[in-house]
Design an enzyme around this catalytic site. Sequence first.
Site, PDB file in Angstrom:
ATOM      1  N   GLU A  34       0.865  -1.177   0.000  1.00 58.24           N
ATOM      2  CA  GLU A  34       0.000   0.000   0.000  1.00 58.24           C
ATOM      3  C   GLU A  34       0.902   1.227   0.000  1.00 58.24           C
ATOM      4  OE1 GLU A  34      -2.313   0.142   3.555  1.00 58.24           O
ATOM      5  OE2 GLU A  34      -3.279   2.031   3.021  1.00 58.24           O
ATOM      6  N   ASP A  45      -5.717  10.231   9.400  1.00 55.38           N
ATOM      7  CA  ASP A  45      -4.529   9.524   9.852  1.00 55.38           C
ATOM      8  C   ASP A  45      -4.090  10.077  11.199  1.00 55.38           C
ATOM      9  OD1 ASP A  45      -3.436   7.486   7.954  1.00 55.38           O
ATOM     10  OD2 ASP A  45      -3.845   9.115   6.545  1.00 55.38           O
TER      11      ASP A  45
END
Lengths: 244, 417
Positions: A34, A45
């Site tokens: 990823e 995040d």
Amino acid sequence: MKNLIPYFTLGYPDNETLMKFLKVIPVNKINYLEFGFPSDNPRYDGPVIRETHKIGNKNFRDDLYDEFFSYFHKNGIKMYSLSYYSDIKPRFSEFIDYLQARNFSGIIIPDLIIDYYSEAKDTIDYLNKNGFEYIPFFSPATPDKIITGISELTDSWIYYGLQPSTGIDIPYELDYTTERINSLLPGREITYGFGIKTEEDIKSLMRNGGSGVAIGTYLEKMLEKDDENGFLEYIDKMRGVLDA
Amino acid sequence: MISSINKDIMPENWYNVVPDLPEPLAPPKDSKSEFSSINLLNKILPREILKQEFTFRRYEKIPDEVIEQYKQIGRPTPLIRAKNLEKFLNYNGKIFYKYEGATATGSHKINTAIPQAYYARNEGVNGVTTETGAGQWGSATALAASLYKLPAQIFMVRISFEQKPLRKTVMNLYNGNVVPSPSNLTEYGRRVLKEHPDTPGTLGIGISEAIEYALDHDYRYMVASVMNVALTHQSVIGQEAKKQLELLGEHADVLIGCVGGGSNFGGFTFPFIPDNPDTEIIATTADEVPKFSKGEYKYDLMDTAGVLPEMRMYSLGADFVPPTIYAGGLRYHGASPSLSLLINKGRIKSDEVTQAEVTEALRIFANTQGIIAAPESGHAIATMLKYVKEHKNDKKTIVVNVSGHGLLDMSIFGDKP
């Protein structure tokens, strides 16, 4: 074989270190990769990954990583882009063309169903039409009907974030979490991410039917410390845990 | 009246609306880039509360000890048909009110204070701390802490501290320690006092002080509203009301409640959402704090200092200093994320009423039903009166949540009661 999915933010901590780590990844021990394309606003995040985006943004060079993308593709490693829709929306088709030209298999868009829900179906339809996988990203806050509805639009694996954001440690009930997602999406390939730290976490997730794990924050800390040996040992250990 | 005569009215579980929302709830966002304000919650909230905040469980079992305390403080609360008011308004439909003023502390706030103090006690912390506006939450916190033998430090918004001295007496009676906020007890309070010595205070400042106090003293912060866990605990109101209506053979066509942070409103209305798609739901705010009509639906700070995570909600801005209205509980700049999402998606409508309309509504309600409702609840009653006027011949069944009594808020009536 359960999926081990390492995550890297492109350009972090600097291109030299990143490429050094990409070169040594044991391709026989991982399944997918990823890659985070640096975002101006990686709002879902946690602090560690946010910092990687901040630094990655300064270092990102789209001419630099192609040889690695090509290498991983040749070695059968499927690659997925982690991109925020807020960043790619203005040039969406162009960005998908860019990824496809580099043999990426699909894309994870963490903000699509949260911030752009009304555009989600058209976006997923576009990706389906272009033979590009859309990886639904769900979290505990995703309502049941959204989980089932969005999943019906694609055949791909599911990315389930166990925490509100990456690298966060909010208490949760692992067994109940997996039970819920399994009952909503029976037989579907579920990969877990966000805040996975311990071997025991991974064992429990796999025991409960998980198909793999994505590891980001923990690895990025190793890149920051330039801890190549620690990185390789960790990948080796995680592979062992997944195969146990 | 249907109240404690039926033991089955009280639910065994809390209801969490998150799995039933029409769209995903935006997760909390770190307010500062250098550290995780989400992780900080681990240090200031009891672990079980934090788990409940982020859970997707539709139903959460209420611990037996909490159920017992709910009974002790007066649950289930009554659902009363306001026949006198119907007659006064010459209304062809039916009006019911759920009366949370019947609890020991006189408002709905105790419904979440008890479980939060219960979980804090189980963790063996030094005490609990919180902010309070009108004083209803502070009273509930003080009582709940006292029930579990925990010290309580309460930061009361200065303007309310001055306007409502009896609230302080109540909190002291329950062994709570109360100071006006901003205060000298925290670094943040001292800074605000230095920069704005005449500030009336805000809930945002009070929250910031309580968080700092919790971190410095190994206390746990008690969540009054806004965060989902408080709305989940308050779902006892709506679940009881549903059951009471069912026992009466009634169906709610319209639900009305007032919104400060959204806890009484969410607790009252959310349990109706999954299986009552046609029920009209109206959230009332103060005209002076027009968060739904003039606020933006965006990520914003819950507290003024920016210690807590940002939430996506309707907000007038964390630095919004509202006028000194009597309904201190409605002065908050934002509203709970789940409620904000339901308003944004059109499932819930909103209304705003002026202080004059509220005062008049409180008078009418007191004269017809005998209940002197809290100024906050007066907003819901005022919206209900407007609704009846506009739907005179519709024969609808309207249910209003009267979130508390106003016996300690009589100054709203001035010299002319």
